[in-house]
Design a protein around this motif. Structure first.
Motif, mmCIF file in Angstrom:
data_model
loop_
_atom_site.group_PDB
_atom_site.id
_atom_site.type_symbol
_atom_site.label_atom_id
_atom_site.label_comp_id
_atom_site.label_asym_id
_atom_site.label_seq_id
_atom_site.Cartn_x
_atom_site.Cartn_y
_atom_site.Cartn_z
ATOM 1 N N THR A 92 -33.986 -32.548 7.892
ATOM 2 C CA THR A 92 -34.942 -31.794 7.064
ATOM 3 C C THR A 92 -35.309 -30.521 7.640
ATOM 4 O OG1 THR A 92 -35.732 -34.078 6.339
ATOM 5 C CG2 THR A 92 -37.147 -32.306 5.922
ATOM 6 N N THR A 93 -35.500 -29.665 6.707
ATOM 7 C CA THR A 93 -36.017 -28.333 7.174
ATOM 8 C C THR A 93 -37.576 -28.157 7.152
ATOM 9 O OG1 THR A 93 -33.903 -27.264 6.945
ATOM 10 C CG2 THR A 93 -35.788 -25.897 7.178
ATOM 11 N N TYR A 94 -38.057 -27.769 8.396
ATOM 12 C CA TYR A 94 -39.396 -27.452 8.160
ATOM 13 C C TYR A 94 -40.002 -26.039 8.650
ATOM 14 C CZ TYR A 94 -39.291 -32.449 8.660
ATOM 15 O OH TYR A 94 -39.103 -33.745 8.354
ATOM 16 N N SER A 95 -41.123 -25.714 8.307
ATOM 17 C CA SER A 95 -41.468 -24.233 8.570
ATOM 18 C C SER A 95 -42.757 -24.049 9.078
ATOM 19 C CB SER A 95 -41.229 -23.242 7.289
ATOM 20 O OG SER A 95 -41.292 -22.024 7.704
ATOM 21 N N VAL A 96 -42.978 -23.153 10.426
ATOM 22 C CA VAL A 96 -44.242 -23.051 10.805
ATOM 23 C C VAL A 96 -44.524 -21.552 11.031
ATOM 24 C CG1 VAL A 96 -45.871 -23.068 12.900
ATOM 25 C CG2 VAL A 96 -44.067 -25.103 12.144
ATOM 26 N N ASN A 97 -45.233 -20.950 10.070
ATOM 27 C CA ASN A 97 -45.580 -19.352 10.026
ATOM 28 C C ASN A 97 -44.144 -18.830 10.311
ATOM 29 O OD1 ASN A 97 -48.167 -19.530 9.973
ATOM 30 N ND2 ASN A 97 -48.680 -19.106 12.291
ATOM 31 N N ALA B 135 -48.257 -25.307 16.088
ATOM 32 C CA ALA B 135 -47.742 -26.691 15.890
ATOM 33 C C ALA B 135 -47.305 -27.143 17.270
ATOM 34 C CB ALA B 135 -46.512 -26.571 15.331
ATOM 35 N N ILE B 136 -47.413 -28.537 17.301
ATOM 36 C CA ILE B 136 -46.901 -29.399 18.394
ATOM 37 C C ILE B 136 -45.777 -30.095 18.019
ATOM 38 C CG2 ILE B 136 -47.458 -31.186 20.020
ATOM 39 C CD1 ILE B 136 -50.425 -30.117 19.866
ATOM 40 N N VAL B 137 -44.598 -30.329 18.440
ATOM 41 C CA VAL B 137 -43.402 -31.165 18.031
ATOM 42 C C VAL B 137 -43.076 -32.086 18.978
ATOM 43 C CG1 VAL B 137 -41.059 -31.079 16.914
ATOM 44 C CG2 VAL B 137 -42.463 -29.104 16.644
ATOM 45 N N ILE B 138 -43.039 -33.317 18.332
ATOM 46 C CA ILE B 138 -42.925 -34.433 19.314
ATOM 47 C C ILE B 138 -41.642 -34.971 18.873
ATOM 48 C CG2 ILE B 138 -43.602 -37.031 20.295
ATOM 49 C CD1 ILE B 138 -45.308 -34.645 20.931
ATOM 50 N N SER B 139 -40.434 -34.940 19.830
ATOM 51 C CA SER B 139 -39.106 -35.586 19.283
ATOM 52 C C SER B 139 -39.056 -37.003 19.298
ATOM 53 C CB SER B 139 -37.965 -34.936 20.340
ATOM 54 O OG SER B 139 -37.979 -35.546 21.530
ATOM 55 N N HIS B 140 -39.972 -37.593 19.927
ATOM 56 C CA HIS B 140 -40.002 -39.139 19.899
ATOM 57 C C HIS B 140 -41.109 -39.625 20.826
ATOM 58 C CE1 HIS B 140 -37.349 -38.566 23.647
ATOM 59 N NE2 HIS B 140 -37.524 -39.704 23.951
ATOM 60 N N GLY C 179 -53.561 -25.869 12.759
ATOM 61 C CA GLY C 179 -52.353 -26.427 13.315
ATOM 62 C C GLY C 179 -51.629 -27.633 12.789
ATOM 63 N N ILE C 180 -50.405 -27.930 13.096
ATOM 64 C CA ILE C 180 -49.682 -28.941 12.795
ATOM 65 C C ILE C 180 -49.083 -29.764 13.791
ATOM 66 C CG2 ILE C 180 -47.907 -29.762 11.180
ATOM 67 C CD1 ILE C 180 -48.063 -26.811 9.818
ATOM 68 N N LEU C 181 -49.148 -31.086 13.633
ATOM 69 C CA LEU C 181 -48.344 -32.057 14.385
ATOM 70 C C LEU C 181 -47.240 -32.724 13.733
ATOM 71 C CD1 LEU C 181 -48.094 -33.648 17.182
ATOM 72 C CD2 LEU C 181 -49.817 -35.555 16.005
ATOM 73 N N PHE C 182 -46.007 -32.352 14.421
ATOM 74 C CA PHE C 182 -44.920 -33.049 13.856
ATOM 75 C C PHE C 182 -44.618 -34.141 14.712
ATOM 76 C CE2 PHE C 182 -44.583 -28.604 12.563
ATOM 77 C CZ PHE C 182 -44.279 -28.466 11.153
ATOM 78 N N LEU D 12 -58.176 -38.395 16.568
ATOM 79 C CA LEU D 12 -58.027 -37.133 16.440
ATOM 80 C C LEU D 12 -57.014 -36.724 15.446
ATOM 81 C CD1 LEU D 12 -55.263 -37.013 18.063
ATOM 82 C CD2 LEU D 12 -56.797 -36.523 20.244
ATOM 83 N N ARG D 13 -56.718 -37.481 14.823
ATOM 84 C CA ARG D 13 -55.527 -37.304 13.570
ATOM 85 C C ARG D 13 -56.321 -36.352 12.392
ATOM 86 N NH1 ARG D 13 -52.109 -42.832 12.743
ATOM 87 N NH2 ARG D 13 -51.910 -43.272 14.996
ATOM 88 N N ARG D 14 -57.499 -36.195 12.206
ATOM 89 C CA ARG D 14 -58.213 -35.345 11.533
ATOM 90 C C ARG D 14 -58.386 -33.795 11.756
ATOM 91 N NH1 ARG D 14 -63.481 -35.492 12.913
ATOM 92 N NH2 ARG D 14 -64.120 -37.176 14.445
ATOM 93 N N PHE D 15 -58.061 -33.751 12.948
ATOM 94 C CA PHE D 15 -58.302 -32.542 13.928
ATOM 95 C C PHE D 15 -57.209 -31.383 13.179
ATOM 96 C CE2 PHE D 15 -60.556 -34.130 17.735
ATOM 97 C CZ PHE D 15 -61.493 -34.590 17.228
ATOM 98 N N PRO D 16 -55.837 -31.702 13.403
ATOM 99 C CA PRO D 16 -54.913 -30.716 12.940
ATOM 100 C C PRO D 16 -55.202 -30.533 11.169
ATOM 101 C CG PRO D 16 -53.624 -32.611 14.097
ATOM 102 C CD PRO D 16 -55.362 -32.866 13.918
ATOM 103 N N ARG D 17 -54.646 -29.422 11.070
ATOM 104 C CA ARG D 17 -54.637 -28.878 9.476
ATOM 105 C C ARG D 17 -53.519 -30.102 8.826
ATOM 106 N NH1 ARG D 17 -51.596 -25.589 6.830
ATOM 107 N NH2 ARG D 17 -50.561 -24.520 8.812
#
Ligand SMILES: [Zn+2]
Length: 240
Positions: free
Chosen positions: A116-121, A53-58, A83-86, A102-107
């Motif tokens: 909110t709670t999120y989970s990656v693997n 995953a890639i996480v962008i805070s802002h 992969g996931i982009l947040f 490229l938005r169709r590239f990540p899962r």
């Protein structure tokens, strides 16, 4: 991966602006890959096709400058749909920082919401309320272990929302400036006193903090607060 924050530190690459990298078992997450992140990851021999995953805070440049090349790398040039982009919604909508092709590239691309709670693997993280910043911004807490206070002005509850054993604090400003929505060293002290982590780490330095010597600032805080405070440096690695 990098400790620079704000435009002058980033433009001159006084320190790297590559954000953070989390490894937990087989799970790898890139947080806020700013300008030069792809270079920093390559130098540290991280195979970006193993990112989960890639996480962008802002959407500010020092947090998202390399998001596109990182998404391409994570998805092996777009050939591996994984992969996931947040990211916050405003990174995708008006004047997007994530390119459309490229938005169709990540899962999956997940729009972050507050508290909110999120989970990656199996790695779970929770967003804070929306930070006081110019654009949609969230802070994060990885269970009880790691709190990551991204760009924000100080607000009531910021310490509680990120309270964890180890807390990373983005300190752009040496002295507080009411006209700028960023944390200063006094804010960091207040947060550390309130949350009482085992270890607090300063990072994402603006030029005024850098010139005042982050290591010296951290040593002074440690002495005054009685909580261990460390100043991050590029390439620093800690066990949480
Ligand atoms: Zn920012």
């Amino acid at each position: 991966m990098g400790t620079a924050g704000a435009r002058f530190m980033v433009a001159r690459q006084v320190a790297a602006s590559a954000g953070l990298f989390i490894e937990e078992g087989d799970t790898c997450i890139s947080l806020d890959p700013g300008p030069g992140a792809v270079v920093a990851y390559a130098q540290r021999k991280v195979d970006l096709t193993t990112l989960d995953a890639i996480v962008i805070s802002h959407r500010h440049l020092d947090h998202a400058g390399d998001v596109n090349v990182m998404v391409e790398a994570m998805t092996d040039g777009g050939f591996a749909h994984r992969g996931i982009l947040f990211c916050p919604s405003d990174a995708l909508d008006d004047d997007p920082v994530v390119l459309k092709y490229l938005r169709r590239f990540p899962r999956e691309i997940i729009r972050l919401a507050a508290e909110t709670t999120y989970s990656v693997n199996g790695v779970t993280f929770t967003t804070s309320c929306r930070h006081v910043h110019q654009v949609e911004t969230y802070g994060f807490r990885f269970g009880e272990r790691l709190g990551w206070i991204t760009d924000s002005a100080y607000y009531e509850g910021i310490a509680e929302q990120h309270k964890a054993e180890v807390m990373l604090i983005h300190t752009i400003l040496l002295h507080c400036r009411p006209d700028l929505p960023h944390l200063c060293i006094d804010d960091a002290e207040r947060i550390i006193r309130e949350a009482q982590p085992r270890l607090a780490i300063l990072t994402h330095y603006g030029m005024t903090v850098w010139r005042a010597n982050p290591q010296a600032i951290a040593a002074d805080l440690t002495q005054r607060i009685g909580t261990e405070v460390r100043a991050a440096y590029d390439g620093m690695s800690i066990d949480v």
